[in-house]
Design a protein around this motif. Sequence first.
Motif, PDB file in Angstrom:
ATOM      1  N   LEU A 429       0.827  -1.210   0.000  1.00 30.67           N
ATOM      2  CA  LEU A 429       0.000   0.000   0.000  1.00 30.67           C
ATOM      3  C   LEU A 429       0.861   1.261   0.000  1.00 30.67           C
ATOM      4  O   LEU A 429       0.571   2.240  -0.687  1.00 30.67           O
ATOM      5  CB  LEU A 429      -0.930   0.001   1.219  1.00 30.67           C
ATOM      6  CG  LEU A 429      -2.098  -0.992   1.196  1.00 30.67           C
ATOM      7  CD1 LEU A 429      -2.749  -1.072   2.578  1.00 30.67           C
ATOM      8  CD2 LEU A 429      -3.140  -0.569   0.149  1.00 30.67           C
ATOM      9  N   ALA A 430       1.962   1.233   0.780  1.00 32.39           N
ATOM     10  CA  ALA A 430       2.819   2.416   0.918  1.00 32.39           C
ATOM     11  C   ALA A 430       3.638   2.703  -0.340  1.00 32.39           C
ATOM     12  O   ALA A 430       4.155   3.814  -0.505  1.00 32.39           O
ATOM     13  CB  ALA A 430       3.751   2.253   2.111  1.00 32.39           C
ATOM     14  N   LYS A 431       3.747   1.733  -1.230  1.00 27.93           N
ATOM     15  CA  LYS A 431       4.481   1.959  -2.478  1.00 27.93           C
ATOM     16  C   LYS A 431       3.748   2.923  -3.402  1.00 27.93           C
ATOM     17  O   LYS A 431       4.340   3.524  -4.290  1.00 27.93           O
ATOM     18  CB  LYS A 431       4.692   0.630  -3.215  1.00 27.93           C
ATOM     19  CG  LYS A 431       5.763  -0.273  -2.613  1.00 27.93           C
ATOM     20  CD  LYS A 431       5.856  -1.570  -3.399  1.00 27.93           C
ATOM     21  CE  LYS A 431       6.899  -2.511  -2.805  1.00 27.93           C
ATOM     22  NZ  LYS A 431       6.917  -3.813  -3.515  1.00 27.93           N
ATOM     23  N   ASP A 432       2.438   3.067  -3.194  1.00 25.74           N
ATOM     24  CA  ASP A 432       1.622   3.917  -4.063  1.00 25.74           C
ATOM     25  C   ASP A 432       1.994   5.385  -3.864  1.00 25.74           C
ATOM     26  O   ASP A 432       2.075   5.869  -2.732  1.00 25.74           O
ATOM     27  CB  ASP A 432       0.137   3.690  -3.749  1.00 25.74           C
ATOM     28  CG  ASP A 432      -0.766   4.186  -4.856  1.00 25.74           C
ATOM     29  OD1 ASP A 432      -0.776   5.407  -5.101  1.00 25.74           O
ATOM     30  OD2 ASP A 432      -1.480   3.354  -5.461  1.00 25.74           O
ATOM     31  N   ALA A 472      -6.857  -1.903  -5.272  1.00 23.45           N
ATOM     32  CA  ALA A 472      -6.761  -2.855  -6.385  1.00 23.45           C
ATOM     33  C   ALA A 472      -5.316  -3.027  -6.840  1.00 23.45           C
ATOM     34  O   ALA A 472      -4.864  -4.158  -7.109  1.00 23.45           O
ATOM     35  CB  ALA A 472      -7.631  -2.372  -7.550  1.00 23.45           C
ATOM     36  N   VAL A 473      -4.567  -1.933  -6.909  1.00 24.12           N
ATOM     37  CA  VAL A 473      -3.163  -2.013  -7.336  1.00 24.12           C
ATOM     38  C   VAL A 473      -2.346  -2.837  -6.336  1.00 24.12           C
ATOM     39  O   VAL A 473      -1.553  -3.704  -6.720  1.00 24.12           O
ATOM     40  CB  VAL A 473      -2.562  -0.599  -7.485  1.00 24.12           C
ATOM     41  CG1 VAL A 473      -1.050  -0.679  -7.699  1.00 24.12           C
ATOM     42  CG2 VAL A 473      -3.217   0.144  -8.638  1.00 24.12           C
ATOM     43  N   ASN A 475      -3.501  -5.097  -4.175  1.00 19.74           N
ATOM     44  CA  ASN A 475      -3.953  -6.495  -4.192  1.00 19.74           C
ATOM     45  C   ASN A 475      -3.428  -7.245  -5.411  1.00 19.74           C
ATOM     46  O   ASN A 475      -3.202  -8.465  -5.356  1.00 19.74           O
ATOM     47  CB  ASN A 475      -5.478  -6.558  -4.157  1.00 19.74           C
ATOM     48  CG  ASN A 475      -6.025  -6.331  -2.755  1.00 19.74           C
ATOM     49  OD1 ASN A 475      -5.293  -6.426  -1.776  1.00 19.74           O
ATOM     50  ND2 ASN A 475      -7.316  -6.030  -2.657  1.00 19.74           N
ATOM     51  N   SER A 476      -3.208  -6.521  -6.503  1.00 17.45           N
ATOM     52  CA  SER A 476      -2.689  -7.187  -7.712  1.00 17.45           C
ATOM     53  C   SER A 476      -1.269  -7.690  -7.504  1.00 17.45           C
ATOM     54  O   SER A 476      -0.808  -8.581  -8.237  1.00 17.45           O
ATOM     55  CB  SER A 476      -2.733  -6.221  -8.903  1.00 17.45           C
ATOM     56  OG  SER A 476      -1.750  -5.194  -8.766  1.00 17.45           O
ATOM     57  N   ARG A 477      -0.580  -7.146  -6.517  1.00 18.64           N
ATOM     58  CA  ARG A 477       0.808  -7.556  -6.232  1.00 18.64           C
ATOM     59  C   ARG A 477       0.903  -8.511  -5.042  1.00 18.64           C
ATOM     60  O   ARG A 477       1.998  -8.942  -4.681  1.00 18.64           O
ATOM     61  CB  ARG A 477       1.671  -6.320  -5.976  1.00 18.64           C
ATOM     62  CG  ARG A 477       1.790  -5.389  -7.179  1.00 18.64           C
ATOM     63  CD  ARG A 477       2.902  -4.374  -6.985  1.00 18.64           C
ATOM     64  NE  ARG A 477       2.590  -3.421  -5.943  1.00 18.64           N
ATOM     65  CZ  ARG A 477       2.294  -2.135  -6.148  1.00 18.64           C
ATOM     66  NH1 ARG A 477       2.261  -1.662  -7.392  1.00 18.64           N
ATOM     67  NH2 ARG A 477       2.037  -1.320  -5.147  1.00 18.64           N
ATOM     68  N   LEU A 478      -0.238  -8.796  -4.415  1.00 25.18           N
ATOM     69  CA  LEU A 478      -0.271  -9.668  -3.243  1.00 25.18           C
ATOM     70  C   LEU A 478      -0.821 -11.041  -3.603  1.00 25.18           C
ATOM     71  O   LEU A 478      -1.521 -11.202  -4.617  1.00 25.18           O
ATOM     72  CB  LEU A 478      -1.143  -9.033  -2.145  1.00 25.18           C
ATOM     73  CG  LEU A 478      -0.594  -7.760  -1.503  1.00 25.18           C
ATOM     74  CD1 LEU A 478      -1.692  -7.022  -0.738  1.00 25.18           C
ATOM     75  CD2 LEU A 478       0.571  -8.092  -0.562  1.00 25.18           C
ATOM     76  N   GLY A 479      -0.518 -12.031  -2.761  1.00 24.54           N
ATOM     77  CA  GLY A 479      -1.064 -13.365  -2.967  1.00 24.54           C
ATOM     78  C   GLY A 479      -2.560 -13.397  -2.683  1.00 24.54           C
ATOM     79  O   GLY A 479      -3.108 -12.509  -2.024  1.00 24.54           O
ATOM     80  N   LYS A 480      -3.229 -14.446  -3.160  1.00 28.55           N
ATOM     81  CA  LYS A 480      -4.683 -14.546  -3.008  1.00 28.55           C
ATOM     82  C   LYS A 480      -5.124 -14.499  -1.555  1.00 28.55           C
ATOM     83  O   LYS A 480      -6.167 -13.940  -1.219  1.00 28.55           O
ATOM     84  CB  LYS A 480      -5.190 -15.839  -3.651  1.00 28.55           C
ATOM     85  CG  LYS A 480      -5.220 -15.810  -5.164  1.00 28.55           C
ATOM     86  CD  LYS A 480      -5.849 -17.095  -5.704  1.00 28.55           C
ATOM     87  CE  LYS A 480      -5.928 -17.060  -7.226  1.00 28.55           C
ATOM     88  NZ  LYS A 480      -6.541 -18.306  -7.759  1.00 28.55           N
ATOM     89  N   THR A 481      -4.318 -15.092  -0.658  1.00 30.92           N
ATOM     90  CA  THR A 481      -4.713 -15.143   0.751  1.00 30.92           C
ATOM     91  C   THR A 481      -4.396 -13.859   1.497  1.00 30.92           C
ATOM     92  O   THR A 481      -4.789 -13.702   2.651  1.00 30.92           O
ATOM     93  CB  THR A 481      -4.006 -16.312   1.461  1.00 30.92           C
ATOM     94  OG1 THR A 481      -2.587 -16.107   1.399  1.00 30.92           O
ATOM     95  CG2 THR A 481      -4.366 -17.641   0.811  1.00 30.92           C
TER      96      THR A 481
END
Length: 513
Positions: A429-432, A472-473, A475-481
């Motif tokens: 999140l902080a990368k945004d 959304a951005v 979550n697109s870089r995170l695993g499903k869980t």
Amino acid sequence: MSGDPSALLDQPFGSFSALVSAWGECNGDQPALYDGQTTLSWRDTADRVERIAARLQADGLQRGQAVAILGTSSVNYALVYMAAIRAGGCAAPLTTSASPDQLRGMAADSGAIHLFIDRAKLTELGDFKLPISGQIVLDEELDAFMAAPGTKAAAFEPDDKDPFNIIYSSGTTGIPKGIVHSHGMRWRQVTFRAAQNYGQSSRALLSTPLYSNTTLVTFLPTMFSGGYVSIMGKFDAQKWLERAQAERITHTMLVPVQYRRLMQFPQFDDYDLSSLRYKFCTSAPFPADLKAEVLARMPGGLVEYYGMTEGGVSCILMAHEHPDKLHTVGQPAPGHGLKVIDENLNEVAPGVAGELVGRSNVMMLGYKNQPEKTREGYWTDPTDGSIWQRMGDVGRIDAEGFVELVGRTKDVIISGGFNIFPIDLETELAKDDRVVEAAVVGIPSDQWGETPVGFVVLKPGVGEDALDDIRAVANSRLGKTQRVSALYAIDEMPRSHIGKLLKTDLREIAQAK
């Protein structure tokens, strides 16, 4: 004594009171303490410490007995702190942010017969009374309280196990536990740090409260090395910069939120901070990108300390020497041990994340009046029976011995049977570019048991309509869980007086939403 008092710091164990007295003779009219209003020379500091200690002894203070202090940090606060130790008692600073009921519990737990309280806190408490009979208004009655000029306190030769201070933990519920530190523990800690970074020419600026162990990390080695301590009762970025420049500050302790506020201050680069030799940080997660910015924009070395007030392992990151390790908290200090254990309390393989346990010669004597809580905080190594402090953090150790924190054990989110470490989500999140700061907590979920909910502080000009895209951005870089189920904007993260993020408050906000 004749000669250089710093030679006393080379001894395996010694008397802090003897150091104050020796520096009083050696440094004379050189400034020792300043709080924006009052300046005291070393001679006056040593004299007042003796006179306050003498009066405490005359009032019946017993060896090892607590002297309670409550109020905003000041020169008088520092004097009483040192005088309690000189008199043979121990300093028990009470947390100003605690509720009245918590303060009552801490005061009773300490066993103090003296309470030094400033007028502002006394007014705030109103008719609420604390269970300590002898109350002295710190900023009005200290001069009248202390013994006559020139009075010396009776001799006190400390033992390694004598209590030096009680630090009350920053718990958000219930009565904070009293963490008792010994003279021996503090001697080893102070002499190690004095040998590393401090000396008679040190000029330290403190802007965190003296009731916190964070502040003592710099206050104690500066004072006992014969240096100069400048005290801010409350942090303000502009005032901090003004004092750092005007007083030619060489050392400072700041928590991450303070570094962030300095970096965000519009005129930061207009101030001359060239006298800075070392900047320190501890007490809260220090993001790698913020460390990098501090290294680029503030002179001097940047040292991060990781550890618990209770003791255990201390890790040190010399950030200016290891710019490729800013995502870690460094390596265990010399003589400190660190292990990683799983949920069954068994040691895990290198590189695997688990609960950190540490062992060193700077561990607390225990929680005051709470032997069961003391035992709960320990892990016993089944191979040799040695006692290790449970650090309360989840982390992993890389091949070079650097420690990467993954999260707090109590903050691990268990969703659908999987362990989710909030720091992994917070990092994404902080990368945004639209986000200043991010935090993630777990809240109850009928479907998953727990689910991750995020909070962000948005940059100026970014509206809440960006939240769905930010989530959304990430979550697109995170695993499903791992995915964040909801994201909320917040004006400012809730924090304690020393900058600890209060995730309990965030959970309450998330559940209310």
